[in-house]
Design an enzyme around this catalytic site. Structure first.
Site, PDB file in Angstrom:
ATOM      1  N   TRP A 105      90.833 -12.970  21.814  1.00 54.29           N
ATOM      2  CA  TRP A 105      90.325 -14.328  21.848  1.00 54.29           C
ATOM      3  C   TRP A 105      91.128 -15.160  22.512  1.00 54.29           C
ATOM      4  CZ3 TRP A 105      85.372 -15.327  21.773  1.00 54.29           C
ATOM      5  CH2 TRP A 105      84.456 -14.738  20.931  1.00 54.29           C
ATOM      6  N   ASP A 179      92.669 -22.603  18.422  1.00 52.17           N
ATOM      7  CA  ASP A 179      91.205 -22.151  18.179  1.00 52.17           C
ATOM      8  C   ASP A 179      91.386 -21.666  16.764  1.00 52.17           C
ATOM      9  OD1 ASP A 179      88.897 -20.468  17.851  1.00 52.17           O
ATOM     10  OD2 ASP A 179      89.232 -19.262  19.660  1.00 52.17           O
ATOM     11  N   LYS A 203      81.655 -18.545  11.796  1.00 47.88           N
ATOM     12  CA  LYS A 203      82.569 -17.478  10.921  1.00 47.88           C
ATOM     13  C   LYS A 203      82.757 -18.134   9.735  1.00 47.88           C
ATOM     14  CE  LYS A 203      84.221 -16.201  15.492  1.00 47.88           C
ATOM     15  NZ  LYS A 203      83.810 -14.828  15.664  1.00 47.88           N
TER      16      LYS A 203
END
Length: 370
Positions: A105, A179, A203
């Protein structure tokens, strides 16, 4: 009937109580005669839902008054463009962004940011297969970057920061951008140590469609001219996340999750439960050579646990047998293979106990056969 436990990395498991409440309110929210999906986003019914969700999130994370809570669309990938478009304009062009590369990511974030600024990868663990957070002493930070970007929990690679790096002195007080898509609200954090915290909701908070941004007020108002007006954080903040139609149903579900979290005792209580769940699974993995986990112990994620069967020819049988036991979505991400168990807030410890029991049985049966 077999109890089902969903270990999907996202969209992911939601608390059963939340789903039951949403089902009961589907056709008629609080006597309004409307489903939340049908409401005007500017009507008093939805405005009350939005206000409560914002207030509950602020309470759960102890968000200071000089930070704005924004509800947006576009997901984490969208924010990889929206963040530089909002922050690099604070510096003379071309600006530089510093990144710490700890997995898939942060890698995606680096690739997107290169469209809007110079990128300095100040540290990376790619050479060792993304198994650690690089030691802070090795970071080669820029003298004056627009910001320093971290992915504090790598959903795919299973690496989590268990510390907050202090980069201010080395970077002319550059804001830290984090993040937190896959571990926000799973552990206590000090919001004041970050300039921006963001994450997709699907998530650990709610359904896909909602993105959360928590941004310090002094970082608003410097968007590049190419930034779409709907993604200019100042526009969004000035209009209380109503500059355009927000993802109303996703906000509603997130609000129910926030209320559920408060009933569980808040973030501190969830962190204790998450530590217990993660320890249960990692202790088992460490006790056997049938399975392998590659992340260094001090950087293991509490939310996303990737692991591998030493004999990968058994992968298909493992997944088939797991499904028969009611253990779903354990296949690892296609980019890294293997298996992955995502054990978010809504995963009860009973689910992890069931997974460990199955993994032990599967190892015993297949070791015996070999």
């Amino acid at each position: 009937m077999t109890t089902i436990y969903n270990f999907s990395a996202g969209p992911a498991v939601l608390p059963k109580e939340v789903l039951q409440q949403a089902a009961s309110e589907m056709l008629d929210w609080h006597g309004s005669g409307m489903s939340v999906m049908e409401m005007s986003h500017r009507g008093p019914e939805f405005m009350s839902i939005l206000a409560q969700a914002q207030a509950d999130l602020r309470e759960l994370l102890n968000v200071p008054s000089n930070y704005k809570v924004l509800f947006l669309q576009g997901g984490g990938l969208g924010e990889n463009a929206i963040i530089p478009m909002n922050l690099v304009g604070r510096k003379a062009q071309p600006a530089t962004i510093d990144f710490i590369h700890t997995g898939s990511w942060s890698g995606k974030s680096i690739k997107e940011a290169q469209k809007y600024a110079n990128v300095n990868v100040a540290a990376s663990s790619q050479a060792t297969g993304f198994d650690v957070v690089p030691d802070l002493s090795s970071w080669q930070l820029s003298a004056d970057p627009a910001y320093v970007h971290l992915c504090t929990n790598e959903t795919i690679d299973g690496v989590e920061y268990h510390f907050v790096p202090d980069v201010a002195a080395q970077t002319n007080n550059a804001p830290l951008v984090a993040d937190m898509s896959s571990h926000i609200l799973s552990r206590e954090i000090d919001v004041t140590k970050y300039g921006v915290i963001f994450g997709g909701a699907q998530k650990n908070i709610g359904p896909a469609g909602l993105t959360l941004v928590i941004v310090r007020e002094d970082l608003l108002g410097s968007a590049l001219s190419i930034c779409p007006s709907a993604f200019d954080w100042k526009n969004v903040a000035d209009n209380d996340s109503m500059y355009n139609t927000p993802p109303t149903y996703s906000i509603y579900i997130a609000g129910l999750v926030f209320q559920w979290l408060k009933r569980q005792g808040g973030v501190a209580a969830m962190e204790r439960q998450n530590i217990a769940k993660a320890n249960l699974l990692y202790d088992f993995l460490d006790s056997t050579d049938f399975y392998v986990t590659k992340v260094a112990k001090e950087f293991r994620s509490r939310m996303n646990v990737p692991f591998y069967l030493k004999d990968e020819s058994l992968n298909a049988a493992f997944l088939t047998s797991a499904k028969e036991r009611g253990l779903l979505q354990l296949k690892g991400h296609k980019s890294v293979g293997g298996m992955r168990a995502s054990i978010y807030n809504a995963m009860p410890i009973e689910g992890v106990q069931a997974l460990v029991a199955f993994m032990r049985d599967f190892a015993t049966q297949n070791t015996f056969k070999s």
